[in-house]
Design a protein around this motif. Sequence first.
Motif, PDB file in Angstrom:
ATOM      1  N   GLY A  88       0.833  -1.194   0.000  1.00 53.50           N
ATOM      2  CA  GLY A  88       0.000   0.000   0.000  1.00 53.50           C
ATOM      3  C   GLY A  88       0.866   1.241   0.000  1.00 53.50           C
ATOM      4  N   SER A  89       0.476   2.241   0.736  1.00 55.33           N
ATOM      5  CA  SER A  89       1.180   3.518   0.719  1.00 55.33           C
ATOM      6  C   SER A  89       2.554   3.444   1.389  1.00 55.33           C
ATOM      7  N   VAL A  90       3.511   4.102   0.775  1.00 53.97           N
ATOM      8  CA  VAL A  90       4.874   4.229   1.293  1.00 53.97           C
ATOM      9  C   VAL A  90       5.171   5.725   1.329  1.00 53.97           C
ATOM     10  N   PHE A  91       5.855   6.200   2.373  1.00 54.75           N
ATOM     11  CA  PHE A  91       6.104   7.638   2.507  1.00 54.75           C
ATOM     12  C   PHE A  91       7.416   8.042   1.855  1.00 54.75           C
ATOM     13  N   PHE A  92       7.362   8.991   0.924  1.00 55.91           N
ATOM     14  CA  PHE A  92       8.544   9.517   0.252  1.00 55.91           C
ATOM     15  C   PHE A  92       8.686  11.014   0.490  1.00 55.91           C
ATOM     16  N   GLY A  93       8.364  11.436   1.679  1.00 60.62           N
ATOM     17  CA  GLY A  93       8.503  12.844   2.029  1.00 60.62           C
ATOM     18  C   GLY A  93       7.221  13.622   1.779  1.00 60.62           C
ATOM     19  N   ALA A  94       7.125  14.734   2.452  1.00 65.84           N
ATOM     20  CA  ALA A  94       5.947  15.600   2.336  1.00 65.84           C
ATOM     21  C   ALA A  94       6.029  16.439   1.073  1.00 65.84           C
ATOM     22  N   GLY A  95       4.917  16.535   0.385  1.00 61.04           N
ATOM     23  CA  GLY A  95       4.838  17.367  -0.808  1.00 61.04           C
ATOM     24  C   GLY A  95       4.667  18.837  -0.446  1.00 61.04           C
ATOM     25  N   GLN A  96       4.795  19.675  -1.450  1.00 65.58           N
ATOM     26  CA  GLN A  96       4.625  21.111  -1.269  1.00 65.58           C
ATOM     27  C   GLN A  96       3.318  21.599  -1.897  1.00 65.58           C
ATOM     28  N   ASP A  97       2.881  20.902  -2.931  1.00 65.93           N
ATOM     29  CA  ASP A  97       1.694  21.320  -3.670  1.00 65.93           C
ATOM     30  C   ASP A  97       0.434  20.937  -2.899  1.00 65.93           C
ATOM     31  N   PRO A  98      -0.713  21.505  -3.264  1.00 67.10           N
ATOM     32  CA  PRO A  98      -1.955  21.191  -2.549  1.00 67.10           C
ATOM     33  C   PRO A  98      -2.291  19.698  -2.599  1.00 67.10           C
ATOM     34  N   ILE A  99      -3.000  19.233  -1.586  1.00 62.51           N
ATOM     35  CA  ILE A  99      -3.494  17.858  -1.573  1.00 62.51           C
ATOM     36  C   ILE A  99      -4.741  17.835  -2.454  1.00 62.51           C
ATOM     37  N   ARG A 100      -4.702  17.033  -3.530  1.00 66.73           N
ATOM     38  CA  ARG A 100      -5.760  17.052  -4.546  1.00 66.73           C
ATOM     39  C   ARG A 100      -6.838  15.992  -4.345  1.00 66.73           C
ATOM     40  N   MET A 101      -6.442  14.772  -4.000  1.00 66.63           N
ATOM     41  CA  MET A 101      -7.398  13.667  -3.893  1.00 66.63           C
ATOM     42  C   MET A 101      -7.345  13.066  -2.492  1.00 66.63           C
ATOM     43  N   TYR A 102      -8.493  12.569  -2.033  1.00 66.67           N
ATOM     44  CA  TYR A 102      -8.528  11.878  -0.746  1.00 66.67           C
ATOM     45  C   TYR A 102      -9.609  10.810  -0.773  1.00 66.67           C
ATOM     46  N   ASN A 103      -9.484   9.864   0.157  1.00 64.33           N
ATOM     47  CA  ASN A 103     -10.406   8.722   0.237  1.00 64.33           C
ATOM     48  C   ASN A 103     -10.497   7.978  -1.090  1.00 64.33           C
ATOM     49  N   VAL A 104      -9.350   7.719  -1.706  1.00 61.92           N
ATOM     50  CA  VAL A 104      -9.305   6.975  -2.964  1.00 61.92           C
ATOM     51  C   VAL A 104      -9.595   5.504  -2.674  1.00 61.92           C
ATOM     52  N   ALA A 105     -10.457   4.900  -3.497  1.00 61.07           N
ATOM     53  CA  ALA A 105     -10.816   3.485  -3.321  1.00 61.07           C
ATOM     54  C   ALA A 105     -10.925   2.831  -4.698  1.00 61.07           C
ATOM     55  N   CYS A 106      -9.836   2.257  -5.170  1.00 62.73           N
ATOM     56  CA  CYS A 106      -9.831   1.553  -6.458  1.00 62.73           C
ATOM     57  C   CYS A 106     -10.261   0.112  -6.252  1.00 62.73           C
ATOM     58  N   GLU A 107     -10.880  -0.459  -7.269  1.00 65.52           N
ATOM     59  CA  GLU A 107     -11.186  -1.885  -7.247  1.00 65.52           C
ATOM     60  C   GLU A 107      -9.954  -2.686  -7.647  1.00 65.52           C
ATOM     61  N   GLY A 108      -9.073  -2.055  -8.423  1.00 65.69           N
ATOM     62  CA  GLY A 108      -7.830  -2.699  -8.834  1.00 65.69           C
ATOM     63  C   GLY A 108      -7.727  -2.938 -10.322  1.00 65.69           C
ATOM     64  N   SER A 109      -8.833  -2.845 -11.046  1.00 63.39           N
ATOM     65  CA  SER A 109      -8.820  -3.099 -12.488  1.00 63.39           C
ATOM     66  C   SER A 109      -8.782  -1.815 -13.317  1.00 63.39           C
ATOM     67  N   GLU A 110      -8.880  -0.671 -12.676  1.00 60.53           N
ATOM     68  CA  GLU A 110      -8.907   0.614 -13.390  1.00 60.53           C
ATOM     69  C   GLU A 110      -7.582   0.874 -14.108  1.00 60.53           C
ATOM     70  N   THR A 111      -7.650   1.616 -15.190  1.00 60.95           N
ATOM     71  CA  THR A 111      -6.446   1.947 -15.956  1.00 60.95           C
ATOM     72  C   THR A 111      -5.827   3.260 -15.517  1.00 60.95           C
ATOM     73  N   ASN A 112      -6.559   4.076 -14.767  1.00 62.26           N
ATOM     74  CA  ASN A 112      -6.050   5.355 -14.288  1.00 62.26           C
ATOM     75  C   ASN A 112      -6.672   5.659 -12.936  1.00 62.26           C
ATOM     76  N   LEU A 113      -5.935   6.313 -12.079  1.00 62.02           N
ATOM     77  CA  LEU A 113      -6.408   6.645 -10.734  1.00 62.02           C
ATOM     78  C   LEU A 113      -7.677   7.490 -10.765  1.00 62.02           C
ATOM     79  N   LYS A 114      -7.827   8.327 -11.775  1.00 70.38           N
ATOM     80  CA  LYS A 114      -9.009   9.191 -11.868  1.00 70.38           C
ATOM     81  C   LYS A 114     -10.279   8.399 -12.138  1.00 70.38           C
ATOM     82  N   ASN A 115     -10.145   7.122 -12.538  1.00 69.64           N
ATOM     83  CA  ASN A 115     -11.302   6.252 -12.753  1.00 69.64           C
ATOM     84  C   ASN A 115     -11.738   5.554 -11.475  1.00 69.64           C
ATOM     85  N   CYS A 116     -10.981   5.718 -10.406  1.00 69.98           N
ATOM     86  CA  CYS A 116     -11.313   5.110  -9.117  1.00 69.98           C
ATOM     87  C   CYS A 116     -12.301   5.995  -8.374  1.00 69.98           C
ATOM     88  N   SER A 117     -12.973   5.402  -7.418  1.00 69.26           N
ATOM     89  CA  SER A 117     -13.844   6.158  -6.535  1.00 69.26           C
ATOM     90  C   SER A 117     -12.984   6.996  -5.584  1.00 69.26           C
TER      91      SER A 117
END
Length: 143
Positions: A88-117
Amino acid sequence: MDNVACEGSEDHPFDCLFSTSGSESCSHSKDVGVVCAGLRLVNGTNLRSGRVEVLLNGHWGTICNDHWDVRDSRVVCRALGLGQSSQGSVFFGAGQDPIRMYNVACEGSETNLKNCSFTGWGNRNCDHSDDVGVVCEEPAAIR
């Protein structure tokens, strides 16, 4: 990777010709990045790992790790043309830009993250200590 030479028909950067020897001509001032599917990996230890950032209206932002799991990581890796992820998630340091997406829930078959809930664009209850990162495997060789 150094002295990368692609023709333009390759499916992955690893399909291009490149040098792996400890070249003296290569330093981090010559690092490059590739933008695919409105996603990028930042601050990773190699081309297959890093903090996940998403492009929205021409501006990059991070993703909150609330509810993030291996299915979400696999969708990111697939969208970037990389191999599977086994974590799952691994931490690679804090970003500087705004946080854009939250509560992402993919089924696993999607081709792009924007297709996830996901709950919506913008930050509701996260800070940059919750930024998502992924580690993708090397793409499988096509035979």
